[in-house]
Write a protein that holds these residues in place. Sequence first.
Motif, PDB file in Angstrom:
ATOM      1  N   GLN B 302      -1.061  40.234  17.658  1.00 45.19           N
ATOM      2  CA  GLN B 302      -0.935  38.989  18.413  1.00 45.19           C
ATOM      3  C   GLN B 302      -1.851  39.069  19.625  1.00 45.19           C
ATOM      4  O   GLN B 302      -1.992  40.141  20.231  1.00 45.19           O
ATOM      5  CB  GLN B 302       0.526  38.750  18.831  1.00 45.19           C
ATOM      6  N   SER B 303      -2.496  37.952  19.911  1.00 43.80           N
ATOM      7  CA  SER B 303      -3.390  37.941  21.069  1.00 43.80           C
ATOM      8  C   SER B 303      -2.535  38.073  22.327  1.00 43.80           C
ATOM      9  O   SER B 303      -1.485  37.453  22.448  1.00 43.80           O
ATOM     10  CB  SER B 303      -4.236  36.674  21.090  1.00 43.80           C
ATOM     11  N   ASN B 304      -2.990  38.912  23.247  1.00 40.50           N
ATOM     12  CA  ASN B 304      -2.183  39.269  24.418  1.00 40.50           C
ATOM     13  C   ASN B 304      -3.053  39.211  25.678  1.00 40.50           C
ATOM     14  O   ASN B 304      -2.944  40.019  26.576  1.00 40.50           O
ATOM     15  CB  ASN B 304      -1.609  40.681  24.195  1.00 40.50           C
ATOM     16  N   GLN B 305      -3.939  38.198  25.699  1.00 43.57           N
ATOM     17  CA  GLN B 305      -4.839  38.038  26.841  1.00 43.57           C
ATOM     18  C   GLN B 305      -4.064  37.541  28.060  1.00 43.57           C
ATOM     19  O   GLN B 305      -2.944  37.049  27.927  1.00 43.57           O
ATOM     20  CB  GLN B 305      -5.967  37.055  26.483  1.00 43.57           C
ATOM     21  N   ALA B 306      -4.682  37.672  29.210  1.00 42.90           N
ATOM     22  CA  ALA B 306      -3.964  37.338  30.434  1.00 42.90           C
ATOM     23  C   ALA B 306      -4.921  36.778  31.477  1.00 42.90           C
ATOM     24  O   ALA B 306      -6.142  36.928  31.363  1.00 42.90           O
ATOM     25  CB  ALA B 306      -3.271  38.577  30.991  1.00 42.90           C
ATOM     26  N   VAL B 307      -4.343  36.132  32.476  1.00 39.20           N
ATOM     27  CA  VAL B 307      -5.109  35.694  33.649  1.00 39.20           C
ATOM     28  C   VAL B 307      -4.360  36.182  34.887  1.00 39.20           C
ATOM     29  O   VAL B 307      -3.131  36.042  34.973  1.00 39.20           O
ATOM     30  CB  VAL B 307      -5.262  34.148  33.673  1.00 39.20           C
ATOM     31  N   ASP B 425      -9.489  31.383  23.855  1.00 39.97           N
ATOM     32  CA  ASP B 425     -10.229  30.645  24.897  1.00 39.97           C
ATOM     33  C   ASP B 425      -9.365  29.517  25.465  1.00 39.97           C
ATOM     34  O   ASP B 425      -9.338  29.285  26.676  1.00 39.97           O
ATOM     35  CB  ASP B 425     -11.529  30.070  24.324  1.00 39.97           C
ATOM     36  N   HIS B 426      -8.674  28.822  24.567  1.00 43.18           N
ATOM     37  CA  HIS B 426      -7.817  27.721  25.002  1.00 43.18           C
ATOM     38  C   HIS B 426      -6.720  28.246  25.934  1.00 43.18           C
ATOM     39  O   HIS B 426      -6.472  27.686  27.005  1.00 43.18           O
ATOM     40  CB  HIS B 426      -7.204  27.045  23.772  1.00 43.18           C
ATOM     41  N   ALA B 427      -6.109  29.344  25.534  1.00 45.01           N
ATOM     42  CA  ALA B 427      -5.012  29.902  26.328  1.00 45.01           C
ATOM     43  C   ALA B 427      -5.505  30.373  27.696  1.00 45.01           C
ATOM     44  O   ALA B 427      -4.851  30.131  28.718  1.00 45.01           O
ATOM     45  CB  ALA B 427      -4.348  31.051  25.570  1.00 45.01           C
ATOM     46  N   ILE B 428      -6.646  31.028  27.708  1.00 46.22           N
ATOM     47  CA  ILE B 428      -7.175  31.508  28.991  1.00 46.22           C
ATOM     48  C   ILE B 428      -7.471  30.323  29.903  1.00 46.22           C
ATOM     49  O   ILE B 428      -7.183  30.345  31.101  1.00 46.22           O
ATOM     50  CB  ILE B 428      -8.418  32.399  28.766  1.00 46.22           C
ATOM     51  N   GLY B 429      -7.991  29.255  29.331  1.00 40.32           N
ATOM     52  CA  GLY B 429      -8.261  28.047  30.116  1.00 40.32           C
ATOM     53  C   GLY B 429      -6.988  27.466  30.711  1.00 40.32           C
ATOM     54  O   GLY B 429      -6.931  27.130  31.903  1.00 40.32           O
ATOM     55  N   GLN B 430      -5.949  27.381  29.900  1.00 43.36           N
ATOM     56  CA  GLN B 430      -4.680  26.807  30.360  1.00 43.36           C
ATOM     57  C   GLN B 430      -4.016  27.707  31.412  1.00 43.36           C
ATOM     58  O   GLN B 430      -3.493  27.217  32.409  1.00 43.36           O
ATOM     59  CB  GLN B 430      -3.749  26.608  29.164  1.00 43.36           C
ATOM     60  N   MET B 431      -4.033  29.001  31.162  1.00 40.40           N
ATOM     61  CA  MET B 431      -3.398  29.916  32.127  1.00 40.40           C
ATOM     62  C   MET B 431      -4.181  29.907  33.448  1.00 40.40           C
ATOM     63  O   MET B 431      -3.589  30.034  34.527  1.00 40.40           O
ATOM     64  CB  MET B 431      -3.320  31.333  31.542  1.00 40.40           C
ATOM     65  N   THR B 432      -5.498  29.746  33.363  1.00 36.97           N
ATOM     66  CA  THR B 432      -6.308  29.673  34.579  1.00 36.97           C
ATOM     67  C   THR B 432      -5.928  28.440  35.398  1.00 36.97           C
ATOM     68  O   THR B 432      -5.795  28.514  36.631  1.00 36.97           O
ATOM     69  CB  THR B 432      -7.807  29.644  34.227  1.00 36.97           C
ATOM     70  N   GLN B 446      -8.215  38.676  31.601  1.00 35.99           N
ATOM     71  CA  GLN B 446      -8.253  39.905  30.812  1.00 35.99           C
ATOM     72  C   GLN B 446      -8.470  39.457  29.371  1.00 35.99           C
ATOM     73  O   GLN B 446      -7.554  38.993  28.703  1.00 35.99           O
ATOM     74  CB  GLN B 446      -6.931  40.663  30.962  1.00 35.99           C
ATOM     75  N   ARG B 447      -9.704  39.563  28.905  1.00 33.05           N
ATOM     76  CA  ARG B 447     -10.052  38.971  27.614  1.00 33.05           C
ATOM     77  C   ARG B 447      -9.743  39.874  26.430  1.00 33.05           C
ATOM     78  O   ARG B 447      -9.727  39.430  25.289  1.00 33.05           O
ATOM     79  CB  ARG B 447     -11.539  38.613  27.586  1.00 33.05           C
ATOM     80  N   GLU B 448      -9.566  41.158  26.703  1.00 39.05           N
ATOM     81  CA  GLU B 448      -9.416  42.094  25.585  1.00 39.05           C
ATOM     82  C   GLU B 448      -8.028  42.717  25.610  1.00 39.05           C
ATOM     83  O   GLU B 448      -7.766  43.637  26.365  1.00 39.05           O
ATOM     84  CB  GLU B 448     -10.479  43.200  25.715  1.00 39.05           C
ATOM     85  N   ASP B 449      -7.122  42.187  24.816  1.00 39.10           N
ATOM     86  CA  ASP B 449      -5.838  42.854  24.650  1.00 39.10           C
ATOM     87  C   ASP B 449      -5.113  42.241  23.459  1.00 39.10           C
ATOM     88  O   ASP B 449      -5.279  41.064  23.153  1.00 39.10           O
ATOM     89  CB  ASP B 449      -4.969  42.749  25.913  1.00 39.10           C
TER      90      ASP B 449
END
Lengths: 189, 520
Positions: B302-307, B425-432, B446-449
Motif C-alpha cells: 500500500q502506498s504510504n507517502q506523507a507530507v 501524486d493526487h494524495a500528496i497534492g491533497q495532503m499538501t 515523503q515520496r518513497e514509502d
Amino acid sequence: MSWNDATRRAVDARLAVAREPRFFAAREWQVLNRLCGRILPQPVDRPAVPIAALIDSKMRRMGDAGTRIEPMPWDGEAWRLALTALDGHGFMNLDDTDADALLTRMQHGALASDAWSRVPPALFFAKRLLPDIVEAYYGHPTAWSEIGFGGPASPRGYVRMDTNRRDPWEATEARDEPEAALRANRHVR
Amino acid sequence: MREYRLDDEVDFLIIGTGAGGGTLAGKLAEHGFSVIALDAGLYFRPLEDFASDETEQEKLYWLDRRVCDGADPLQMGGKNSGKAVGGSMVHFAMVSLRFRPEWFKSRSLLGYGADWPLDWREMWHYYRQAELALSISGPVSYPWGPKRPRYPYRAHEVNSAGRLLAKGAEALGMQWTETPLATVSAPRGKSPPCVYRGFCRFGCSTNAKQSTLNTWIPRAIAAGAEIRDLAMAGRIEVNDAGRATGVRFHRNGAWHFQRARNVVVSGYAIETPRLLLNSATPRHPHGLANSSGLVGKYLMTQSNQAVFGRMDDEVRWYKGPPSLTITEHWNYQDNKDFFGGYCWMAQGPLPIEWAFIQTGARGLWGEALRRDMMNYNHQVGLKMVGEVLPDTRNHVTLDDERDQYGLRIPRITFSWGENDKILIDHAIGQMTLSMQAIGAREIFAQREDANHLAGTARMGFSPETSVVNADCRSWDIANLWVCDGSVFPTTGGVNPSLTIQAIALRTADRIKAMAQHGEL
C-alpha cells in the motif's frame, strides 16, 4: 516510573557498547569514524555518541541477515566494500570541506570506479549509510535530549496531549529566553 | 497449555499466528477442533519483554534473509512483517478499518482489479465480530459507508497532531473522525486503559493494545489449542493421494514432522508463497496449490507517502497512538482520474523514524540534519494508506540463496504501476493543501514509502484464476488452506488487519459448517 526494566536493559547495553571494532578491520574502522563525524558532526562540549561502535556492533550481530537490495551484498559486506571504495577516493586525506563534497557526489551517484560495482554509491548512501548512522545516533539518549523528545514512558505514559502543553517531567524549550527555560526546567526529571 | 505429540494427527495445523492464523486458531479451537499453531518467532510477555525503544523492538520483525528487486524495491521490516507469536499485530499501529463495500466487487462496480468471491454484507457481520473481540475504541458514528453500530469503546482523546489533521480536513471541506483503534480507552479484563506512551508501533508494554497476542491466542489456548513458538515451517508434505499429511518444521536445532488432517498456511504475503513454493514435489513441480501459476503473483503493498511541515506551536507528536484521526474522504469519492482510493491519518514518528524521513525524503545530513532535527517537537504530518493495483509484474519467487534453516529465501520484486503513481501524486497534492490550510511551514513530501502487503495467493471464483476459494481452501489440495492477507485479490485504501481477521472468522465458521456436512 517512566523507564521499565526492559527499556533500562536495552539502553544500558547501548551505552556500554564496546568502543573498539569487532567487525570492521582497522582501516575500515578509521574511515567509518571519519564518515560518521561528517554525516553527524557532534558538539565537542559533551561526550560523543559512539556512532561507529554502534554500527560495528550491529553489523556483527546482523550483518549477514535482513533485506538485501539488488545488486548490493548483505549489509556487513556492503559496508566493507563502500568504506574501502570511499578510502580509494582519498577520503581520509581530504579536509572537511572536500570530504563533504566527496560525500555529496557519492549521494548523487557521481562517483565511479570498479570498487563501487556492487555498492552503487547513491543506493548505498540512501539505503545503508544514512539509515545506519542516524539510527545509531537518534537511538541514543543524548540525541533524545538534544531534540527535546519526551522519551520512554512506560508505564507512566503521557497526560498532556494538547498543543503547547508539556507534561511536568518534560523540559521546556530554550527559545529566546534561556534563563527562563533554565528556571522552568529546574524541577524536570 | 495442552501439548500434542508429533504423531497426533490434529484437525488443523496452522502455520503462523498473526491476524489470520492467530484468529483462526482461536475460533477453530472454540468450535471444538484440535489445533496446533506454529510460529517461527518467540512468545513474548509484553510486561517483561517490551522496551520503549525503537531499536530494541526490532526483535519483533522478520529480519531473516530476503532479496528485493524491481524498479522500486520494497523495504522489508517493521511495516510489513512480524516474527513473534501474534505476528505483525504485536507491533501494528492498531488502525482497525472496514473496507468500502464496493471494493469487494471492484472489477464489476468500479472497473479495476478483481472481484472478491465474498459478499460485503457477510463481511460486515464478521467485521463486527472482530471489532467486539478487540474492543475497538472509535467514534459513535462513522462518517463514511453504510451504517455501522457505535464502536465498543469510546474514542481516545485526540492529541495535537490529530487535531491538526481535523483542522486541515475542515478547511478543505472534508469529513474526519477519530480513528478506530485496537487499544482500549477504558479497562478491559487484564488490560489497563492506554497511557499514551506512543511506542504503539514497537509493541505495547502495558497490554492496552488488543492484538492477536493478548486476545485470540489466549482464547485459543483456553479452548485447548497448542501454540508452538520458535517453530519454523520448512515444508508441507503431500501424499500420493494428493492430500497434505503434515508439516516439517525446525525447532530446538532439529527438524521434526507434525501430522495433521488439515494444514493452514498463514505466513502473510511473503512467507506463505515461499512455503508453498518450497514444498514442491515431482507431482507438484511448481509448488503446492499452484496449478494456476498464481502462487507468489499479484504481490501488492500500500502506498504510504506523507507530507510533513512545521508549526510555530509545540505539537509533541510522540504522545499517544500515532494515528488518532483519519479522513477516508478519497476512499468514498469517485470523481477522480485514477482507480482505487486512499485515506490519510495523523502522524507521530519517534526520533529514529523521523530521522529516516529527513534523510530519506530530503537527503539531509551533516549539520543541516542535526539542526533540523531540533525542531522535532514542532513537526506535524499526514500519511496516506493507498490502494495499489494488482499487477503480475510484482511477485515473490524463490532465490537460490538460503537462510539459517537451509531453506531457499524469497526474492521480492516490486515496481509502482502507472495508476499507483497517479494516485500517489493526487494524495500528496491533497495532503499538501491540508498542511497549507493549518499554516504549516517548510512543507515537504515523503515520496518513497510503502507498507502493508497483500496478494500472492489470491482468492477467487475458479481454479484457473485463483489459488483459493472464498473459504480460503486451495483448489488443488482439499485439506490445504491459506488464511492471511495473501488471499486478497485487491487491497483497498485502508489498513488490512481487520479484514484479515474478518476473513479468518468467516473461514472458521465455514469450516465448522463444512465439517457438520462431512465436506472437510
